[in-house]
Scaffold this motif. Structure first.
Motif, PDB file in Angstrom:
ATOM      1  N   VAL A  38       0.838  -1.198   0.000  1.00  0.00           N
ATOM      2  CA  VAL A  38       0.000   0.000   0.000  1.00  0.00           C
ATOM      3  C   VAL A  38       0.875   1.251   0.000  1.00  0.00           C
ATOM      4  O   VAL A  38       0.668   2.180  -0.789  1.00  0.00           O
ATOM      5  N   LEU A  39       1.877   1.276   0.863  1.00  0.00           N
ATOM      6  CA  LEU A  39       2.753   2.445   0.936  1.00  0.00           C
ATOM      7  C   LEU A  39       3.510   2.650  -0.365  1.00  0.00           C
ATOM      8  O   LEU A  39       3.767   3.791  -0.774  1.00  0.00           O
ATOM      9  N   ALA A  40       3.865   1.553  -1.038  1.00  0.00           N
ATOM     10  CA  ALA A  40       4.600   1.653  -2.303  1.00  0.00           C
ATOM     11  C   ALA A  40       3.728   2.191  -3.420  1.00  0.00           C
ATOM     12  O   ALA A  40       4.091   3.148  -4.109  1.00  0.00           O
ATOM     13  N   THR A  41       2.553   1.604  -3.623  1.00  0.00           N
ATOM     14  CA  THR A  41       1.721   1.998  -4.757  1.00  0.00           C
ATOM     15  C   THR A  41       1.105   3.376  -4.582  1.00  0.00           C
ATOM     16  O   THR A  41       0.785   4.047  -5.568  1.00  0.00           O
ATOM     17  N   PHE A  42       0.977   3.835  -3.324  1.00  0.00           N
ATOM     18  CA  PHE A  42       0.437   5.178  -3.091  1.00  0.00           C
ATOM     19  C   PHE A  42       1.543   6.220  -2.910  1.00  0.00           C
ATOM     20  O   PHE A  42       1.295   7.321  -2.427  1.00  0.00           O
ATOM     21  N   ASP A  43       2.770   5.849  -3.306  1.00  0.00           N
ATOM     22  CA  ASP A  43       3.866   6.816  -3.462  1.00  0.00           C
ATOM     23  C   ASP A  43       4.196   7.564  -2.174  1.00  0.00           C
ATOM     24  O   ASP A  43       4.437   8.777  -2.179  1.00  0.00           O
ATOM     25  N   THR A  44       4.239   6.855  -1.052  1.00  0.00           N
ATOM     26  CA  THR A  44       4.598   7.491   0.216  1.00  0.00           C
ATOM     27  C   THR A  44       6.109   7.466   0.426  1.00  0.00           C
ATOM     28  O   THR A  44       6.833   6.692  -0.205  1.00  0.00           O
ATOM     29  N   MET A  45       6.574   8.277   1.341  1.00  0.00           N
ATOM     30  CA  MET A  45       7.979   8.227   1.752  1.00  0.00           C
ATOM     31  C   MET A  45       8.243   7.067   2.699  1.00  0.00           C
ATOM     32  O   MET A  45       9.396   6.715   2.944  1.00  0.00           O
ATOM     33  N   ALA A  46       7.171   6.495   3.256  1.00  0.00           N
ATOM     34  CA  ALA A  46       7.258   5.325   4.144  1.00  0.00           C
ATOM     35  C   ALA A  46       8.196   5.586   5.325  1.00  0.00           C
ATOM     36  O   ALA A  46       9.023   4.741   5.662  1.00  0.00           O
ATOM     37  N   TYR A  47       8.036   6.736   5.955  1.00  0.00           N
ATOM     38  CA  TYR A  47       8.867   7.028   7.121  1.00  0.00           C
ATOM     39  C   TYR A  47       8.042   7.239   8.386  1.00  0.00           C
ATOM     40  O   TYR A  47       8.573   7.666   9.408  1.00  0.00           O
ATOM     41  N   HIS A  48       6.749   6.941   8.325  1.00  0.00           N
ATOM     42  CA  HIS A  48       5.888   7.014   9.501  1.00  0.00           C
ATOM     43  C   HIS A  48       5.462   5.605   9.921  1.00  0.00           C
ATOM     44  O   HIS A  48       5.474   4.673   9.119  1.00  0.00           O
ATOM     45  N   LEU A  49       5.046   5.484  11.182  1.00  0.00           N
ATOM     46  CA  LEU A  49       4.443   4.248  11.639  1.00  0.00           C
ATOM     47  C   LEU A  49       3.104   4.035  10.937  1.00  0.00           C
ATOM     48  O   LEU A  49       2.461   4.988  10.501  1.00  0.00           O
ATOM     49  N   PHE A  50       2.694   2.775  10.841  1.00  0.00           N
ATOM     50  CA  PHE A  50       1.343   2.495  10.367  1.00  0.00           C
ATOM     51  C   PHE A  50       0.782   1.313  11.152  1.00  0.00           C
ATOM     52  O   PHE A  50       1.522   0.510  11.715  1.00  0.00           O
ATOM     53  N   GLY A 134      -6.321   1.459 -11.193  1.00  0.00           N
ATOM     54  CA  GLY A 134      -6.181   2.500 -10.189  1.00  0.00           C
ATOM     55  C   GLY A 134      -6.403   3.881 -10.756  1.00  0.00           C
ATOM     56  O   GLY A 134      -6.546   4.070 -11.959  1.00  0.00           O
ATOM     57  N   ALA A 135      -6.423   4.845  -9.855  1.00  0.00           N
ATOM     58  CA  ALA A 135      -6.565   6.255 -10.230  1.00  0.00           C
ATOM     59  C   ALA A 135      -5.902   7.090  -9.152  1.00  0.00           C
ATOM     60  O   ALA A 135      -5.883   6.718  -7.979  1.00  0.00           O
ATOM     61  N   GLY A 136      -5.374   8.223  -9.543  1.00  0.00           N
ATOM     62  CA  GLY A 136      -4.735   9.113  -8.587  1.00  0.00           C
ATOM     63  C   GLY A 136      -3.260   8.794  -8.440  1.00  0.00           C
ATOM     64  O   GLY A 136      -2.887   7.655  -8.192  1.00  0.00           O
ATOM     65  N   ARG A 137      -2.408   9.777  -8.581  1.00  0.00           N
ATOM     66  CA  ARG A 137      -0.960   9.576  -8.574  1.00  0.00           C
ATOM     67  C   ARG A 137      -0.475   8.950  -7.283  1.00  0.00           C
ATOM     68  O   ARG A 137       0.484   8.205  -7.252  1.00  0.00           O
ATOM     69  N   GLY A 138      -1.123   9.246  -6.191  1.00  0.00           N
ATOM     70  CA  GLY A 138      -0.704   8.771  -4.879  1.00  0.00           C
ATOM     71  C   GLY A 138      -1.032   9.850  -3.860  1.00  0.00           C
ATOM     72  O   GLY A 138      -1.713  10.823  -4.177  1.00  0.00           O
ATOM     73  N   ILE A 139      -0.540   9.683  -2.642  1.00  0.00           N
ATOM     74  CA  ILE A 139      -0.812  10.679  -1.613  1.00  0.00           C
ATOM     75  C   ILE A 139       0.427  11.532  -1.391  1.00  0.00           C
ATOM     76  O   ILE A 139       1.475  11.312  -2.005  1.00  0.00           O
ATOM     77  N   VAL A 140       0.299  12.515  -0.528  1.00  0.00           N
ATOM     78  CA  VAL A 140       1.411  13.378  -0.161  1.00  0.00           C
ATOM     79  C   VAL A 140       1.625  13.234   1.341  1.00  0.00           C
ATOM     80  O   VAL A 140       0.698  13.451   2.128  1.00  0.00           O
ATOM     81  N   ASP A 141       2.821  12.850   1.745  1.00  0.00           N
ATOM     82  CA  ASP A 141       3.107  12.681   3.164  1.00  0.00           C
ATOM     83  C   ASP A 141       2.844  13.966   3.935  1.00  0.00           C
ATOM     84  O   ASP A 141       3.142  15.075   3.447  1.00  0.00           O
ATOM     85  N   ASP A 142       2.285  13.795   5.133  1.00  0.00           N
ATOM     86  CA  ASP A 142       2.050  14.888   6.083  1.00  0.00           C
ATOM     87  C   ASP A 142       0.966  15.866   5.636  1.00  0.00           C
ATOM     88  O   ASP A 142       0.804  16.930   6.249  1.00  0.00           O
ATOM     89  N   VAL A 143       0.234  15.512   4.594  1.00  0.00           N
ATOM     90  CA  VAL A 143      -0.892  16.334   4.144  1.00  0.00           C
ATOM     91  C   VAL A 143      -2.176  15.525   4.347  1.00  0.00           C
ATOM     92  O   VAL A 143      -2.347  14.484   3.717  1.00  0.00           O
ATOM     93  N   PRO A 144      -3.082  15.964   5.217  1.00  0.00           N
ATOM     94  CA  PRO A 144      -4.315  15.207   5.459  1.00  0.00           C
ATOM     95  C   PRO A 144      -5.209  15.171   4.226  1.00  0.00           C
ATOM     96  O   PRO A 144      -5.084  15.998   3.320  1.00  0.00           O
ATOM     97  N   ALA A 145      -6.119  14.209   4.205  1.00  0.00           N
ATOM     98  CA  ALA A 145      -6.939  13.959   3.020  1.00  0.00           C
ATOM     99  C   ALA A 145      -7.753  15.172   2.605  1.00  0.00           C
ATOM    100  O   ALA A 145      -7.911  15.439   1.409  1.00  0.00           O
ATOM    101  N   PHE A 146      -8.294  15.928   3.564  1.00  0.00           N
ATOM    102  CA  PHE A 146      -9.147  17.054   3.178  1.00  0.00           C
ATOM    103  C   PHE A 146      -8.338  18.120   2.450  1.00  0.00           C
ATOM    104  O   PHE A 146      -8.852  18.782   1.530  1.00  0.00           O
ATOM    105  N   GLU A 147      -7.069  18.291   2.816  1.00  0.00           N
ATOM    106  CA  GLU A 147      -6.227  19.252   2.106  1.00  0.00           C
ATOM    107  C   GLU A 147      -5.852  18.731   0.724  1.00  0.00           C
ATOM    108  O   GLU A 147      -5.776  19.496  -0.246  1.00  0.00           O
ATOM    109  N   LEU A 148      -5.623  17.426   0.633  1.00  0.00           N
ATOM    110  CA  LEU A 148      -5.286  16.836  -0.661  1.00  0.00           C
ATOM    111  C   LEU A 148      -6.468  16.934  -1.615  1.00  0.00           C
ATOM    112  O   LEU A 148      -6.298  17.188  -2.814  1.00  0.00           O
ATOM    113  N   LEU A 149      -7.673  16.769  -1.095  1.00  0.00           N
ATOM    114  CA  LEU A 149      -8.861  16.897  -1.920  1.00  0.00           C
ATOM    115  C   LEU A 149      -8.999  18.321  -2.454  1.00  0.00           C
ATOM    116  O   LEU A 149      -9.395  18.523  -3.616  1.00  0.00           O
TER     117      LEU A 149
END
Length: 209
Positions: A38-50, A134-149
């Motif tokens: 999940v972290l790989a395909t959604f283009d995260t930095m993978a530096y946080h706990l999950f 799929g759709a959407g390039r991925g997420i942005v670390d440290d940016v909550p979903a409402f801001e990304l939307l």
């Protein structure tokens, strides 16, 4: 038990269904490995706990993570490494949902729904994990979903998100554009990125943090 293929719909929560994947993995995959994918395909930095939640159980990577959780007598805690996707102990059924939270301070959440269980084609074990759609390039670390939307809506309106982001921590990060997603590129890089993420979570040195 014969190896099977588990197909999941993975949606980045609270972002108007604009960022999602359909992914297929082996039943021998652990919950931890599913998380790395999940972290790989959604283009995260993978530096946080999950962590993951399923059937009133909270799954973490290491036992020390439990110390940071609020105690709830109605909820159990366990380790992701201990459960394979296809295990009877986990007992995943079509329609079941796993909730994965990445960055516990920012609460970036993925809804992982099991769509299908099928037989693994003979000789195709190395073909998985694989992103089917799929759709959407991925997420942005440290940016909550409402801001990304909001950034997605801004991109739709004028073609610019005004967010500059690269999961590789590049000094010359490009402008983030959710429309720039290609499943073939994702699959070409997926396994290598998963292994890098696995190494980061499993073989880190305490003095590096």
């Amino acid at each position: 038990m014969a190896t099977q293929v588990y197909t999941f719909k993975i949606t980045y929560a609270d972002c108007d269904n604009r960022i999602w994947r359909t992914a297929a993995v082996s039943s021998n995959y652990t919950l931890a490995e599913l998380g790395y994918m999940v972290l790989a395909t959604f283009d995260t930095m993978a530096y946080h706990l999950f962590e993951m939640k399923y059937k009133n159980v909270t799954f973490s990577l290491i036992e020390e993570d439990f110390e940071d959780l609020l105690y709830d007598k109605d909820e159990a805690y366990d380790l992701m490494y201990s459960y394979k996707i296809g295990s009877r102990r986990l007992d995943l059924k079509v329609g079941d949902v796993i909730e994965m939270t990445y960055d516990l301070g920012c609460d970036q959440t993925f809804i992982i729904e099991l769509l299908e269980i099928s037989d693994m084609p003979r000789g195709h074990g190395h073909a998985y994990p694989k992103i089917l759609d799929g759709a959407g390039r991925g997420i942005v670390d440290d940016v909550p979903a409402f801001e990304l939307l909001e950034a997605i809506k801004k991109t739709d309106e004028d073609g610019h998100s005004e967010i500059y982001y690269s999961s590789s921590c590049s000094n010359n990060a490009p402008e983030w554009d959710y429309r720039n997603y290609r499943v073939d590129w994702d699959n070409a890089l997926l396994k290598g990125i998963i292994e890098r993420i696995r190494d980061g979570y499993e073989n880190y040195e305490d003095d590096e943090y």
